[in-house]
Write a protein that holds these residues in place. Structure first.
Motif, PDB file in Angstrom:
ATOM      1  N   THR A  79       0.772  -1.365  -0.098  1.00 17.20           N
ATOM      2  CA  THR A  79      -0.042  -0.087   0.026  1.00 17.20           C
ATOM      3  C   THR A  79       0.853   1.194  -0.080  1.00 17.20           C
ATOM      4  O   THR A  79       1.915   1.339   0.560  1.00 17.20           O
ATOM      5  CB  THR A  79      -0.991  -0.073   1.223  1.00 17.20           C
ATOM      6  OG1 THR A  79      -1.536  -1.419   1.174  1.00 17.20           O
ATOM      7  CG2 THR A  79      -1.783   1.314   1.349  1.00 17.20           C
TER       8      THR A  79
ATOM      9  N   CYS B  52      -2.816  -4.338   5.340  1.00 20.63           N
ATOM     10  CA  CYS B  52      -2.315  -3.229   4.756  1.00 20.63           C
ATOM     11  C   CYS B  52      -0.896  -3.549   4.957  1.00 20.63           C
ATOM     12  O   CYS B  52      -0.341  -3.346   6.113  1.00 20.63           O
ATOM     13  CB  CYS B  52      -2.886  -2.187   5.386  1.00 20.63           C
ATOM     14  SG  CYS B  52      -2.006  -0.402   4.897  1.00 20.63           S
TER      15      CYS B  52
ATOM     16  N   SER C 127      -1.392   9.393   2.547  1.00 18.84           N
ATOM     17  CA  SER C 127      -2.119   8.529   1.575  1.00 18.84           C
ATOM     18  C   SER C 127      -3.555   9.059   1.083  1.00 18.84           C
ATOM     19  O   SER C 127      -4.498   8.907   2.137  1.00 18.84           O
ATOM     20  CB  SER C 127      -2.467   7.043   2.391  1.00 18.84           C
ATOM     21  OG  SER C 127      -0.898   6.551   2.429  1.00 18.84           O
TER      22      SER C 127
ATOM     23  N   MET D  38       5.668   2.925  -3.114  1.00 21.78           N
ATOM     24  CA  MET D  38       4.903   2.953  -1.733  1.00 21.78           C
ATOM     25  C   MET D  38       5.545   3.998  -0.959  1.00 21.78           C
ATOM     26  O   MET D  38       5.367   3.915   0.506  1.00 21.78           O
ATOM     27  CB  MET D  38       5.113   1.660  -1.026  1.00 21.78           C
ATOM     28  CG  MET D  38       4.314   0.750  -1.748  1.00 21.78           C
ATOM     29  SD  MET D  38       5.117  -1.013  -1.538  1.00 21.78           S
ATOM     30  CE  MET D  38       4.131  -1.300   0.164  1.00 21.78           C
TER      31      MET D  38
ATOM     32  N   SER E 136       0.929   1.574   8.799  1.00 20.20           N
ATOM     33  CA  SER E 136       0.709   0.391   9.754  1.00 20.20           C
ATOM     34  C   SER E 136       0.747   0.970  11.160  1.00 20.20           C
ATOM     35  O   SER E 136       0.088   0.430  11.937  1.00 20.20           O
ATOM     36  CB  SER E 136       1.836  -0.620   9.419  1.00 20.20           C
ATOM     37  OG  SER E 136       3.071  -0.149   9.391  1.00 20.20           O
TER      38      SER E 136
ATOM     39  N   PHE F  77       4.625  -3.967   8.546  1.00 15.50           N
ATOM     40  CA  PHE F  77       5.685  -3.340   7.343  1.00 15.50           C
ATOM     41  C   PHE F  77       6.865  -4.291   7.257  1.00 15.50           C
ATOM     42  O   PHE F  77       7.101  -4.885   8.181  1.00 15.50           O
ATOM     43  CB  PHE F  77       5.705  -1.779   7.785  1.00 15.50           C
ATOM     44  CG  PHE F  77       6.836  -1.588   9.000  1.00 15.50           C
ATOM     45  CD1 PHE F  77       6.500  -1.669  10.244  1.00 15.50           C
ATOM     46  CD2 PHE F  77       8.107  -1.184   8.574  1.00 15.50           C
ATOM     47  CE1 PHE F  77       7.248  -1.516  11.218  1.00 15.50           C
ATOM     48  CE2 PHE F  77       8.969  -1.169   9.815  1.00 15.50           C
ATOM     49  CZ  PHE F  77       8.376  -1.211  11.102  1.00 15.50           C
TER      50      PHE F  77
ATOM     51  N   ASN G 245       6.241   3.839   7.241  1.00  9.55           N
ATOM     52  CA  ASN G 245       5.028   2.820   7.593  1.00  9.55           C
ATOM     53  C   ASN G 245       4.204   3.765   8.248  1.00  9.55           C
ATOM     54  O   ASN G 245       3.604   3.454   9.459  1.00  9.55           O
ATOM     55  CB  ASN G 245       5.667   1.873   8.634  1.00  9.55           C
ATOM     56  CG  ASN G 245       6.567   2.382   9.866  1.00  9.55           C
ATOM     57  OD1 ASN G 245       6.804   3.627   9.751  1.00  9.55           O
ATOM     58  ND2 ASN G 245       6.624   1.745  10.782  1.00  9.55           N
TER      59      ASN G 245
ATOM     60  N   SER H 275       2.966  -1.994   4.497  1.00  7.80           N
ATOM     61  CA  SER H 275       3.924  -0.803   4.199  1.00  7.80           C
ATOM     62  C   SER H 275       5.164  -1.097   4.151  1.00  7.80           C
ATOM     63  O   SER H 275       5.745  -2.131   4.635  1.00  7.80           O
ATOM     64  CB  SER H 275       3.548   0.155   5.172  1.00  7.80           C
ATOM     65  OG  SER H 275       2.204   0.666   5.640  1.00  7.80           O
TER      66      SER H 275
END
Ligand SMILES: *Cc1c(COP(=O)(O)O)cnc(C)c1O
Length: 495
Positions: free
Chosen positions: A267, A291, A327, A322, A300, A376, A297, A293
């Motif tokens: 993500t 999810c 986001s 990423m 997360s 992550f 991160n 990362s």
């Protein structure tokens, strides 16, 4: 089906208007007034359809002001015209007992963005016609590497459109940069910015919401739209492959209908995993949404603590697509988590803007944790995953997918049943990192040395769209400071 803004439910649009506009005048994102649902019978019937057939069914639920013929035309042009290898945009590969990879990188740019960006130009062109828009559509794109090329491929040569891509000059892989700079077509333009992806995205959002700029554009017979996942037209095609993956596994008797299927998504901007969430809300029996990362991160941590805090170091990693701290699509999830309370969303987004952080309420946090979990992987772990998966399964993961697979292995004790890990890019798009992870000796100079080394060592096929770039020269050399994006854009528009 009507669309509303996450910051103003009184801002109502048709599907075609929401797609054309890309982002709300109020800075909010468009979401369906009500999420449509699939009955069990509908889902079961879709198991017998091919990808394009399923896409038609899903799109028809959302595109209220499109005719069936229009939807079919857009879908067939995107998915049956030979743009995807073997006309399979989203095949599954099994990896071990209870795990599958959903390979979304068999399109023209070798990353999952193609699935949406092969369809979006059709949706936009139809939307313009429906709304009697004669203006040239100028698609502004901020990219962390893959969206840019996919948008260029999707819109190149599409009449009535122009596409302008901004990428962070030191934030994309060598292949991603070459793919974009060598793009052909008269209606395309690519510019590097001195800054990271968040700077590029912020710059683009600022241009979109600048009323004076829009006025000058209008006088010149042009208008902006977005091909980033802030545009609902980008998310919609992504819902299809979650429905499709579930249907394929049922059809192949890997899954009993109704049995939950977990999904792990690498993500960045939260678009891909949000499409999985929508699919689940619509009735696809998905289990946990995981999810994943990289070292950036922020997501997360948010899942863990309920605090979104972008005040932290920004890292350039092996998984550049990423490398994102803001986001955008999380806003759409927040809207659902707080029971569609636009005031709460607006307040949280204002806090993010002013302080770079916000904390969600306890009920929102409970709602979040019901569907989502996360984790992550740093770069060292990512390399280890690439190597160990290759050793165990003779399967090559790109670094983004490796982050997802690494997180899958970490959260496995919390999961029940089967899981699909979303594979978002071809390993050949990041051949240098993959070679290094496999411990191959350093390849020679040049962009294709790593690709050749990876091919020689593993015998896996180099995707044709990447091979074709060997003989292509770069066409675009511009760069500008992030703060000068509006001026650059104005110059390109001849304003
Ligand atoms: C864009 C991208 C991601 C992140 O997807 P989001 O929808 O932004 O969360 C992951 N992997 C690859 C290869 C990408 O191109």
């Amino acid at each position: 089906m009507r669309y509303i803004s996450t910051r103003d439910k009184g801002n109502v649009k048709t599907a075609s208007q929401a797609i054309l506009q890309g982002i709300g005048e109020d800075g909010g994102l468009f979401v369906p007034l009500e999420l449509p649902t699939f009955s069990q019978e509908e889902l079961l019937r879709m198991c017998a359809l091919d990808y394009a057939g399923r896409a038609e069914q899903v799109l028809a639920k959302f595109l209220g002001d499109f005719t069936a013929e229009e939807i079919t035309g857009c879908v067939r042009a995107a998915y049956t015209g030979g743009r995807f290898e073997e006309e399979l945009p989203a095949p599954l590969s099994r990896l071990g007992e209870d795990c599958y990879l959903l390979e979304l990188w068999h399109g023209p740019t070798c990353a999952f963005k193609d699935i949406a960006l092969q369809l979006l130009p059709g949706l936009m062109t139809v939307s313009a016609r429906k709304n009697a828009v004669k203006d040239e559509l100028v698609i502004l794109v901020a990219t962390s590497g893959d969206t840019g090329k996919a948008a260029l491929e999707g819109f190149a040569g599409v009449p009535g459109t122009r596409v302008l891509v901004f990428y962070p000059q030191d934030g994309v892989s060598a292949m991603q940069k070459h793919q974009m700079r060598a793009q052909e077509g008269e209606n395309v333009c690519v510019c590097a910015i001195e800054g990271n992806f968040d700077d590029a995205q912020t710059g683009v959002k600022r241009i979109f919401t600048d009323k004076a700029f829009a006025g000058r554009m209008e006088k010149a017979g042009k208008r902006f739209s977005s091909a980033n996942s802030i545009n609902f037209g980008r998310l919609l095609p992504q819902i299809v492959y979650y429905v499709g993956a579930y249907c394929d596994l049922v059809r192949d008797e890997e899954l009993a209908f109704g049995e939950p299927l977990n999904v792990v998504v690498p993500t960045g901007n939260f678009g891909n995993i949000l499409a999985a969430y929508y699919a689940k809300q619509m009735g696809v029996p998905l289990g946990k949404l995981v999810c994943a990362s990289n070292r950036n991160n922020v997501l997360s941590d948010f899942l863990e603590s309920g605090v979104y805090d972008r005040n932290r170091g920004f890292y350039t990693t092996l998984s550049p697509s990423m490398d994102i701290l803001i986001s955008s699509n999380l806003e759409r999830l927040l809207f659902e988590l707080c029971g569609r309370d636009e005031r709460q969303v607006s307040a949280l987004m204002a806090q993010l803007q002013e302080e770079g952080r916000y904390t969600i309420s306890a009920p929102m946090r409970a709602a979040l944790r019901k569907d989502f979990t996360g984790g992550f992987c740093g770069d060292d772990e990512t390399r280890t995953v690439i190597r160990s998966v290759y050793e165990r399964y003779s399967y090559l993961l790109d670094p983004h997918t490796a982050v997802a697979f690494g997180v899958y292995e970490k959260v496995l004790p919390q999961l029940e049943g089967k899981t699909v890990v979303v594979s978002t890019a071809s390993p050949y798009k990041f051949a240098g990192s993959v070679c290094e992870a496999l411990g191959l000796p350093a390849a020679g100079e040049g962009l294709f040395a790593d690709i050749d080394a990876l091919h020689a060592a593993t015998g896996t096929a180099v995707p044709a769209p990447l091979s074709r770039l060997r003989t292509k020269e770069a066409r675009f050399f511009d760069s500008c400071p992030a703060g000068e994006m509006p001026a650059y854009c104005a110059r390109q528009m001849g304003l």
